[in-house]
Scaffold this active site. Sequence first.
Site, PDB file in Angstrom:
ATOM      1  N   GLU A 117      15.360  -2.339  17.232  1.00 14.49           N
ATOM      2  CA  GLU A 117      14.595  -0.976  17.251  1.00 14.49           C
ATOM      3  C   GLU A 117      14.203  -0.782  18.754  1.00 14.49           C
ATOM      4  O   GLU A 117      13.746  -1.660  19.224  1.00 14.49           O
ATOM      5  CB  GLU A 117      13.612  -1.150  16.434  1.00 14.49           C
ATOM      6  CG  GLU A 117      12.787   0.342  16.465  1.00 14.49           C
ATOM      7  CD  GLU A 117      11.757   0.475  15.366  1.00 14.49           C
ATOM      8  OE1 GLU A 117      12.115   0.535  14.190  1.00 14.49           O
ATOM      9  OE2 GLU A 117      10.673   0.143  15.740  1.00 14.49           O
ATOM     10  N   HIS A 134      11.136   5.909  14.382  1.00 15.65           N
ATOM     11  CA  HIS A 134       9.650   5.273  13.990  1.00 15.65           C
ATOM     12  C   HIS A 134       8.692   6.202  14.117  1.00 15.65           C
ATOM     13  O   HIS A 134       7.511   5.745  14.747  1.00 15.65           O
ATOM     14  CB  HIS A 134       9.289   4.022  14.972  1.00 15.65           C
ATOM     15  CG  HIS A 134       8.384   2.980  14.075  1.00 15.65           C
ATOM     16  ND1 HIS A 134       8.946   1.723  14.288  1.00 15.65           N
ATOM     17  CD2 HIS A 134       7.552   3.151  13.262  1.00 15.65           C
ATOM     18  CE1 HIS A 134       7.710   0.912  13.481  1.00 15.65           C
ATOM     19  NE2 HIS A 134       7.093   1.730  12.723  1.00 15.65           N
ATOM     20  N   ASP A 173       9.110  -6.427  -7.195  1.00 17.21           N
ATOM     21  CA  ASP A 173       8.181  -7.028  -6.205  1.00 17.21           C
ATOM     22  C   ASP A 173       7.588  -8.367  -6.699  1.00 17.21           C
ATOM     23  O   ASP A 173       7.567  -8.303  -7.934  1.00 17.21           O
ATOM     24  CB  ASP A 173       6.976  -6.348  -6.104  1.00 17.21           C
ATOM     25  CG  ASP A 173       6.098  -6.729  -5.030  1.00 17.21           C
ATOM     26  OD1 ASP A 173       5.659  -7.989  -5.085  1.00 17.21           O
ATOM     27  OD2 ASP A 173       5.464  -6.267  -4.166  1.00 17.21           O
ATOM     28  N   ASP A 177      13.757   5.039   9.388  1.00 15.83           N
ATOM     29  CA  ASP A 177      12.778   5.297  10.446  1.00 15.83           C
ATOM     30  C   ASP A 177      12.411   4.138  11.387  1.00 15.83           C
ATOM     31  O   ASP A 177      11.964   4.139  12.401  1.00 15.83           O
ATOM     32  CB  ASP A 177      11.494   5.819   9.675  1.00 15.83           C
ATOM     33  CG  ASP A 177      10.492   6.237  10.773  1.00 15.83           C
ATOM     34  OD1 ASP A 177      10.774   7.000  11.570  1.00 15.83           O
ATOM     35  OD2 ASP A 177       9.008   5.711  10.758  1.00 15.83           O
ATOM     36  N   ALA A 187       9.741   0.898   6.486  1.00 21.91           N
ATOM     37  CA  ALA A 187       8.962  -0.372   6.466  1.00 21.91           C
ATOM     38  C   ALA A 187       9.266  -1.223   7.923  1.00 21.91           C
ATOM     39  O   ALA A 187       8.785  -1.034   8.651  1.00 21.91           O
ATOM     40  CB  ALA A 187       9.341  -1.357   5.145  1.00 21.91           C
ATOM     41  N   ARG A 188      10.468  -2.198   7.780  1.00 24.56           N
ATOM     42  CA  ARG A 188      10.891  -3.041   8.927  1.00 24.56           C
ATOM     43  C   ARG A 188      12.292  -2.969   8.953  1.00 24.56           C
ATOM     44  O   ARG A 188      12.915  -3.081   7.670  1.00 24.56           O
ATOM     45  CB  ARG A 188      10.195  -4.305   8.748  1.00 24.56           C
ATOM     46  CG  ARG A 188       8.804  -4.483   8.988  1.00 24.56           C
ATOM     47  CD  ARG A 188       8.209  -4.054  10.344  1.00 24.56           C
ATOM     48  NE  ARG A 188       6.876  -4.233  10.543  1.00 24.56           N
ATOM     49  CZ  ARG A 188       5.834  -3.124  10.340  1.00 24.56           C
ATOM     50  NH1 ARG A 188       6.313  -2.221  10.079  1.00 24.56           N
ATOM     51  NH2 ARG A 188       4.619  -3.512  10.785  1.00 24.56           N
ATOM     52  N   ARG A 196       0.750  -1.265  -0.018  1.00 20.50           N
ATOM     53  CA  ARG A 196      -0.229   0.125  -0.096  1.00 20.50           C
ATOM     54  C   ARG A 196       0.851   1.248   0.044  1.00 20.50           C
ATOM     55  O   ARG A 196       0.664   2.187  -0.654  1.00 20.50           O
ATOM     56  CB  ARG A 196      -0.982  -0.115   1.279  1.00 20.50           C
ATOM     57  CG  ARG A 196      -2.066  -1.098   1.307  1.00 20.50           C
ATOM     58  CD  ARG A 196      -3.082  -0.867   2.622  1.00 20.50           C
ATOM     59  NE  ARG A 196      -3.848  -1.931   2.632  1.00 20.50           N
ATOM     60  CZ  ARG A 196      -3.698  -3.071   3.332  1.00 20.50           C
ATOM     61  NH1 ARG A 196      -2.649  -3.569   3.765  1.00 20.50           N
ATOM     62  NH2 ARG A 196      -4.765  -3.748   3.260  1.00 20.50           N
TER      63      ARG A 196
END
Length: 333
Positions: A272, A291, A183, A267, A243-244, A163
């Site tokens: 984390e 984040h 992707d 971010d 994202a992660r 998204r």
Amino acid sequence: MTLAPRAAFAMQPLLLPELFPLDLMRRLAAVTRVADGVLDSFDGPLDAEILITGWGCPRIDATVLAAAPRLRAVVHAAGSVKGHLTPDVFDRGIAVSSAAAANAVPVAEFTLAMLVLAAKQAFARARAYAAAGWSGDALPGVATPGERGGLTGAAVGVVGASRVGRLVIGRLRGHGAEILLSDPYVGAEEAGALGARHVPLDELCRRVELVTVHAPELPETRHLLDGRRLALLRDGAVVVNTARGALIDTDALVRQCASGRIGAVLDVTDPEPLPPGHPLLGLPNVLVTPHISGARGRELRRLGEFAVAEVERLTRGHPLRGAVHPTDLHRIA
């Protein structure tokens, strides 16, 4: 007269008024019987038919479901549901919805802002300018011959047509960037319809000057950008990750950034948060933010609006726009 379904909230209590201000609570009260208070644990019977969840929701497993025989829907006023729903929820046929589409908007906006600034080398230049005592040979605002400048004509790699990834592609198109997409679930035709060119990830890394990561964290995506792929990036490339953290090999990224060859805007990190004194926190070509790209403050209302609209659709027998299906779980964040 048929009674409206009973609804309950399960999330961090302090989030409730930001997600659901008075006007949204009135909309919920018009179609449900909303229980008072917020559940921050499931330690007894739950008579709700609709559970409205958010960040901080306790895990919903078979034990919880056994105490909630009337539950027929979980509406999540946040992003991923994988952290608090077990497969038992889907096995019992409970409808699940997520506001991930609404939360994707601020993430995409943040990502685009970081890409614009990275394209202008704003972070590294600001630190260099400060280190020089706010003086230097080049006057502020004066272009330097040969510099890359902004996003117009820039080769930008988007890793993952999620998204957020799709929203970022749309915004990059408006800036005239050349967009490469990698992707495994998207083919050349669909990528072209989005406004991107589909390429293998290795080719993407070799060709772009900016990389933005939007894939889910799955076993097969851990360290998707590993040492080998980071080494494929051009000198001066910048990696943006909203994202992660585990999608990038942190140790390999440290080596590449410490050499000065590439830069990064992170971010999310792995681990984390990063421990104090971690090398990434002190490198002049790396910006680490805590984040913050997802919905915060005033942006939270968008998630509440999405959740309320889902509850309204549910009570009217309409399809859920944010429906999450068990077959989606293996490829969503």
